[in-house]
Design a protein around this motif. Structure first.
Motif, PDB file in Angstrom:
ATOM      1  N   LEU A   1       0.833  -1.205   0.000  1.00  0.00           N
ATOM      2  CA  LEU A   1       0.000   0.000   0.000  1.00  0.00           C
ATOM      3  C   LEU A   1       0.866   1.254   0.000  1.00  0.00           C
ATOM      4  O   LEU A   1       0.588   2.208  -0.741  1.00  0.00           O
ATOM      5  CB  LEU A   1      -0.929   0.007   1.214  1.00  0.00           C
ATOM      6  CG  LEU A   1      -1.768   1.275   1.385  1.00  0.00           C
ATOM      7  CD1 LEU A   1      -2.707   1.478   0.203  1.00  0.00           C
ATOM      8  CD2 LEU A   1      -2.555   1.237   2.693  1.00  0.00           C
ATOM      9  N   MET A   2       1.902   1.275   0.804  1.00  0.00           N
ATOM     10  CA  MET A   2       2.790   2.445   0.842  1.00  0.00           C
ATOM     11  C   MET A   2       3.417   2.691  -0.530  1.00  0.00           C
ATOM     12  O   MET A   2       3.544   3.833  -0.974  1.00  0.00           O
ATOM     13  CB  MET A   2       3.886   2.233   1.888  1.00  0.00           C
ATOM     14  CG  MET A   2       3.401   2.274   3.321  1.00  0.00           C
ATOM     15  SD  MET A   2       4.749   2.068   4.518  1.00  0.00           S
ATOM     16  CE  MET A   2       5.717   3.530   4.166  1.00  0.00           C
ATOM     17  N   THR A   3       3.766   1.608  -1.220  1.00  0.00           N
ATOM     18  CA  THR A   3       4.361   1.741  -2.553  1.00  0.00           C
ATOM     19  C   THR A   3       3.343   2.257  -3.556  1.00  0.00           C
ATOM     20  O   THR A   3       3.641   3.129  -4.378  1.00  0.00           O
ATOM     21  CB  THR A   3       4.925   0.391  -3.016  1.00  0.00           C
ATOM     22  OG1 THR A   3       5.825  -0.127  -2.033  1.00  0.00           O
ATOM     23  CG2 THR A   3       5.659   0.533  -4.344  1.00  0.00           C
ATOM     24  N   VAL A   4       2.121   1.716  -3.497  1.00  0.00           N
ATOM     25  CA  VAL A   4       1.053   2.161  -4.398  1.00  0.00           C
ATOM     26  C   VAL A   4       0.789   3.648  -4.198  1.00  0.00           C
ATOM     27  O   VAL A   4       0.634   4.412  -5.165  1.00  0.00           O
ATOM     28  CB  VAL A   4      -0.234   1.343  -4.146  1.00  0.00           C
ATOM     29  CG1 VAL A   4      -1.400   1.917  -4.937  1.00  0.00           C
ATOM     30  CG2 VAL A   4      -0.015  -0.111  -4.535  1.00  0.00           C
TER      31      VAL A   4
ATOM     32  N   LEU B   1      12.364   7.120  -7.735  1.00  0.00           N
ATOM     33  CA  LEU B   1      12.124   7.780  -6.455  1.00  0.00           C
ATOM     34  C   LEU B   1      11.663   9.231  -6.656  1.00  0.00           C
ATOM     35  O   LEU B   1      10.766   9.721  -5.968  1.00  0.00           O
ATOM     36  CB  LEU B   1      13.396   7.757  -5.611  1.00  0.00           C
ATOM     37  CG  LEU B   1      13.265   8.302  -4.190  1.00  0.00           C
ATOM     38  CD1 LEU B   1      12.251   7.498  -3.384  1.00  0.00           C
ATOM     39  CD2 LEU B   1      14.617   8.327  -3.500  1.00  0.00           C
ATOM     40  N   SER B   2      12.244   9.920  -7.607  1.00  0.00           N
ATOM     41  CA  SER B   2      11.875  11.319  -7.861  1.00  0.00           C
ATOM     42  C   SER B   2      10.450  11.428  -8.383  1.00  0.00           C
ATOM     43  O   SER B   2       9.804  12.467  -8.223  1.00  0.00           O
ATOM     44  CB  SER B   2      12.849  11.959  -8.841  1.00  0.00           C
ATOM     45  OG  SER B   2      12.693  11.411 -10.140  1.00  0.00           O
ATOM     46  N   ALA B   3       9.965  10.367  -9.020  1.00  0.00           N
ATOM     47  CA  ALA B   3       8.607  10.385  -9.565  1.00  0.00           C
ATOM     48  C   ALA B   3       7.560  10.026  -8.523  1.00  0.00           C
ATOM     49  O   ALA B   3       6.361  10.262  -8.741  1.00  0.00           O
ATOM     50  CB  ALA B   3       8.516   9.428 -10.743  1.00  0.00           C
TER      51      ALA B   3
ATOM     52  N   GLY C   1       1.513   6.824  -6.846  1.00  0.00           N
ATOM     53  CA  GLY C   1       0.308   7.480  -7.359  1.00  0.00           C
ATOM     54  C   GLY C   1      -0.553   6.558  -8.181  1.00  0.00           C
ATOM     55  O   GLY C   1      -1.220   6.993  -9.128  1.00  0.00           O
ATOM     56  N   LEU C   2      -0.561   5.265  -7.833  1.00  0.00           N
ATOM     57  CA  LEU C   2      -1.327   4.274  -8.593  1.00  0.00           C
ATOM     58  C   LEU C   2      -2.739   4.137  -8.035  1.00  0.00           C
ATOM     59  O   LEU C   2      -3.030   4.541  -6.907  1.00  0.00           O
ATOM     60  CB  LEU C   2      -0.620   2.917  -8.548  1.00  0.00           C
ATOM     61  CG  LEU C   2       0.801   2.881  -9.117  1.00  0.00           C
ATOM     62  CD1 LEU C   2       1.435   1.512  -8.861  1.00  0.00           C
ATOM     63  CD2 LEU C   2       0.788   3.187 -10.610  1.00  0.00           C
TER      64      LEU C   2
END
Length: 382
Positions: free
Chosen positions: A269-272, A377-379, A276-277
């Motif tokens: 969830l943190m990655t999503v 990471l920048s995105a 911004g998915l």
């Protein structure tokens, strides 16, 4: 009321009261024939309860009053509470009241001609019985809804405790199996842990339903609860990828190891969120982006190493866009140029400029990987 009419009025009520056991039996039979929710009840206890209600209706109608005494209010409230605890829907309970009144009125109309009672008196009886019954129905319905709400809150609280115990690994395995069975879940199978946050315009209930937590047409697939404002739970199957929400889920695990699945669900969830998915993802579908989102120390170093030096040239945005296109096109200059709508030599120049500013060579695999990490990471929306 004239004396002779009063005598007839008393005879009608005396007859109905004398036949209240028969009346109660008829009411019970009619209710159980028409309402499925009443069929599991003991006919004997239901008939006894109905007999008491019939006596109340007749006594109030005979006295010509629609108001309820304190003792009647208590008794009727107890009926409403009992029906809620028995799982009888409030609509069925009110329908049962109507069925009972219809049976009593029908019985009175049958008996009236034999007793020499005029239609006007029967109508007066009907009006009195209906008036008292309407108020009684309101009283029982209010008690039913109050009890139903209390039961729902209690059940939700217990369900949330079970969910948290399973996801956090704080409940003993034996207790998890017992509680799972109580909630209609198979304690022997594996479940996936889920953690989700709401997308704009989507309610909590809608997202829970989309994930598969509320399906009245089939056996329960899982349970959920709110954890720090997010929906967290366990499901027998992964949620649909296209769900309208931001969702992470873990791998299948038995109940006593569900904490492992939940840890990975929370990480997904943190990655999503960082990427911004929208939709449901697990760690496998996110790949290295999960590591990019979580390893802040490595990420900060890589941004400093490969992206911060680009600001010295005054064209950082162009260089970063070119790097993204170059990597996305499999390190093919021609494809990257087409994607960027520029000449191939422009791409070559920008790549060379990147190498000049950073002192890194894009011909080295490690550099390519580290640049990709820094760009990802920048995105991300961290």
């Amino acid at each position: 009321m004239m004396p002779d009419l009063a005598v007839s009025w008393d005879v009608l009520f005396d007859t109905l009261l004398g036949d209240r056991v028969v009346l109660a039996g008829r009411v019970c039979e009619a209710i159980q024939a028409q309402l499925q929710s009443y069929r599991a009840m003991s006919c004997e206890s239901l008939t006894e309860e109905i007999g008491f209600q019939v006596e109340q209706v007749l006594g109030s109608a005979h006295a010509g009053r629609a108001a309820l005494s304190d003792s009647e209010l208590v008794g009727l409230a107890a009926i409403g509470e009992a029906r809620a605890q028995q799982g009888v829907p409030v609509d069925d309970m009110l329908r049962a009241w109507r069925i009972g009144i219809e049976v009593v009125i029908g019985y009175a109309r049958e008996a009236a001609p034999e007793l020499g009672i005029e239609d006007a008196q029967v109508l007066e009886f009907v009006q009195s019985a209906l008036a008292w019954s309407d108020i009684a129905m309101v009283t029982t319905a209010k008690a039913h809804r109050k009890t139903e709400l209390a039961l729902a809150v209690s059940e939700e609280t217990c369900g949330a405790a079970f969910v948290r115990g399973a996801l956090f690994g704080t409940a003993p395995a034996a207790e998890l199996r017992i509680q799972a069975e109580a909630y209609g879940l198979d304690p022997t199978r594996e479940y996936v842990a889920v953690r989700a946050c709401l997308a704009e315009g989507v309610s909590q209930r809608e997202l829970e339903r989309a994930l598969g937590f509320h399906d009245p047409l089939q056996r329960p697939r899982g349970l959920c609860a709110l954890v720090d404002g997010d929906i967290a739970g366990l499901l027998s199957d992964p949620p649909p990828a296209s769900v309208d929400g931001v969702v992470g889920y873990g791998p299948p695990r038995p109940l006593d190891r569900l904490a492992e699945s939940y840890r990975l669900a929370a990480r997904a969830l943190m990655t999503v969120q960082a990427c911004g998915l929208l939709g449901a993802y697990d760690i496998a579908s996110l790949g290295l982006r999960a590591a990019v989102a979580m390893d802040a120390d490595v990420g900060d170093w890589l941004r400093q190493r490969y992206l911060e030096p680009l600001t010295a040239g005054g064209s950082a945005c162009e260089l970063i866009a070119t790097l993204r296109a170059y990597l996305a096109c499999g390190m093919h200059v021609e494809r990257a140029a087409t994607r960027l709508f520029v000449h191939q030599n422009t791409v070559r120049y920008r790549l060379a400029r990147f190498e000049e500013l950073t002192g890194a060579s894009l011909r080295e695999t490690q550099v390519l990987f580290e640049v990709w990490w820094a760009l990802e990471l920048s995105a991300m929306r961290l």
